[in-house]
Design an enzyme around this catalytic site. Structure first.
Site, mmCIF file in Angstrom:
data_model
loop_
_atom_site.group_PDB
_atom_site.id
_atom_site.type_symbol
_atom_site.label_atom_id
_atom_site.label_comp_id
_atom_site.label_asym_id
_atom_site.label_seq_id
_atom_site.Cartn_x
_atom_site.Cartn_y
_atom_site.Cartn_z
ATOM 1 N N GLU A 1 -0.119 -0.966 5.719
ATOM 2 C CA GLU A 1 0.957 -0.498 6.592
ATOM 3 C C GLU A 1 0.860 0.998 6.848
ATOM 4 O O GLU A 1 1.145 1.461 7.957
ATOM 5 C CB GLU A 1 2.310 -0.848 5.968
ATOM 6 C CG GLU A 1 3.500 -0.712 6.910
ATOM 7 C CD GLU A 1 4.146 0.674 6.872
ATOM 8 O OE1 GLU A 1 5.042 0.921 7.704
ATOM 9 O OE2 GLU A 1 3.747 1.503 6.025
ATOM 10 N N ASP A 52 12.339 -1.370 4.571
ATOM 11 C CA ASP A 52 11.417 -0.240 4.518
ATOM 12 C C ASP A 52 11.919 0.926 5.365
ATOM 13 O O ASP A 52 11.139 1.591 6.034
ATOM 14 C CB ASP A 52 10.028 -0.696 4.998
ATOM 15 C CG ASP A 52 8.949 0.355 4.777
ATOM 16 O OD1 ASP A 52 9.126 1.215 3.889
ATOM 17 O OD2 ASP A 52 7.942 0.325 5.495
ATOM 18 N N ASP A 104 0.840 -1.189 0.000
ATOM 19 C CA ASP A 104 0.000 0.000 0.000
ATOM 20 C C ASP A 104 0.876 1.241 0.000
ATOM 21 O O ASP A 104 2.065 1.194 0.346
ATOM 22 C CB ASP A 104 -0.936 -0.002 1.211
ATOM 23 C CG ASP A 104 -0.192 0.002 2.537
ATOM 24 O OD1 ASP A 104 0.722 -0.831 2.703
ATOM 25 O OD2 ASP A 104 -0.502 0.839 3.408
#
Length: 416
Positions: free
Chosen positions: A141, A165, A78
């Site tokens: 997330e 990330d 996302d």
């Protein structure tokens, strides 16, 4: 890597074309059609590579490789909303000037694709890992982690793993996250409506007040037809100093006209409560007022607070309780803290140092990654120190030259 580079570039470009920002739920698609389509694309790509996959009701999916003790690589598909001001289409996947442009190229679709091709490279060489690798890809997330909650209901989360990330060399600690709505009663408001911002973890890039009086205003805002508008620069809510908060510009002007707004400004931006003085080895507390709305003579501001990792979140709650501010907690995440000498952190740091030659040490960040969903987790790249990829801002990109390095680093990390 040269055998996979063109495929990686094309796959990143393709997946970026899917707008996977959170939308209203529809049947079978808890975060909207875009997120479900993005997950379907990723899992289909993995299946074509010969991997077993699972889709947990379009909340989250995983790619499985090997047998034995579980190990996780946690990514998310996302993205935050595109926002305005892009030179390149935010969901165009445009390749230009040695970069792939689009929302999610670095955060976090690009790294997810690179990690998938690392598994493919190992599989193509006949490598059989003695651990079961779970490449887990969530779809929520950026907006609440319901994807991880659902995974924990349907499956068993591995104890150990990393999330590509964040930043290199490796993240040993992440600050706690305290997101809340703060309520400010406004007497005799000098406007009829006020609004701004898009996401709780995204620095407000646009704010507007309607029904304001005509007068001379500073250049930081634009007056037209009884409307006052402020423009800023989006950035990740955990690093508000990298952006320009449009709400700050707007409230600073309006606060000079109204005592209630002056109080709100002092608390939100002038740090009257001295929250930003809290600090430890993982840094100072940051506070980013990111969404504003006006209702029933009350200014409601959604505020993203990142709390140093060794300071309990209850300290922030106690400060707010002892003030005159009404607030409502929206999203809480406990901090992540690993010893720098732990096996996971030291191994990932060694991988990074051996491949890059950079001897930088493990760092702490204000961002919150999936690593904290693990008992023993660490965030690991993809951002290199000194490089800015416009994450959560306009013209987000990933440099093609970095894909070689990312592939080598993640391949080695998985092997280790």
């Amino acid at each position: 890597m040269k055998d996979y580079l063109n495929e990686i570039i094309q796959s990143i470009s393709d997946i970026v074309k899917i707008d996977s920002s959170q939308q209203p739920a529809i049947e079978g698609m808890p975060f909207g059609k875009g997120a479900a389509d993005c997950l379907a694309y990723f899992l289909s790509l993995a299946e074509k590579m010969g991997f077993a996959t699972k889709n947990y009701e379009n909340y989250v999916g995983e790619v499985l490789f090997g047998e034995g003790e579980d190990f996780a690589v946690l990514c998310h598909l996302d993205v935050v909303p595109a926002g305005d001001g892009w030179t390149y289409p935010p969901f165009g996947g445009v390749i230009d000037d040695g970069k792939i442009y689009g929302r999610g190229t670095t955060d976090d679709k690009g790294p997810a694709i690179v990690c998938l091709y690392c598994l493919k490279a190992l599989k193509d060489k006949g490598y059989l890992p003695n651990r079961k690798i779970h490449l887990i890809v969530g779809c929520n997330e950026e907006s609440g982690w319901q994807c991880i909650e659902h995974y924990n209901e349907c499956a068993k989360m591995p104890d150990m793993g990393f999330s590509p990330d964040a930043d290199f060399p490796v993240i040993y600690a992440e600050k706690g996250i305290f997101q809340a709505d703060l309520f400010f009663p406004i007497k005799n408001a000098p406007f009829t409506n006020l609004y701004g911002g898009e996401r709780a973890n995204m620095v407000c890039a646009f704010a507007r007040a309607e029904g304001v009086a005509e007068k001379a205003y500073p250049d930081s805002v634009i007056y037209e037809n009884n409307t006052l508008t402020a423009h800023g620069k989006a950035a990740h809510g955990s690093t508000p100093d990298k952006g320009e908060n449009a709400l700050e510009k707007l409230l600073r002007v309006l606060a000079s006209q109204n005592d209630s707004l002056a109080k709100a400004y002092d608390i939100l931006f002038a740090d009257k409560l001295k929250l930003k003085e809290l600090h430890d080895e993982t840094g100072y507390l940051t506070m980013s007022p990111d969404i504003a709305r006006f209702s029933d003579d009350t200014l409601i501001v959604t505020t993203d607070i990142r709390v140093p990792a060794t300071i309990p979140l209850s300290v922030v709650e106690n400060i707010l309780d002892n003030s005159s501010i009404k607030y409502e907690k929206l999203h809480i995440q406990q901090p992540l803290y690993n010893e720098k000498t732990s096996v996971l952190v030291s191994t990932l740091q060694e991988v990074y140092q051996n491949i890059t030659g950079d001897q930088s040490q493990a760092v702490a960040i204000g961002g919150g990654t999936y690593a904290r969903a693990l008992k023993n987790g660490a965030a690991f790249g993809p951002q290199f120190s000194g490089e800015e990829y416009n994450i959560h801002g306009k013209n987000e990109f990933i440099p093609i030259k970095n894909l070689q390095l990312l592939f080598d680093i993640y391949l080695s990390a998985i092997l280790q």
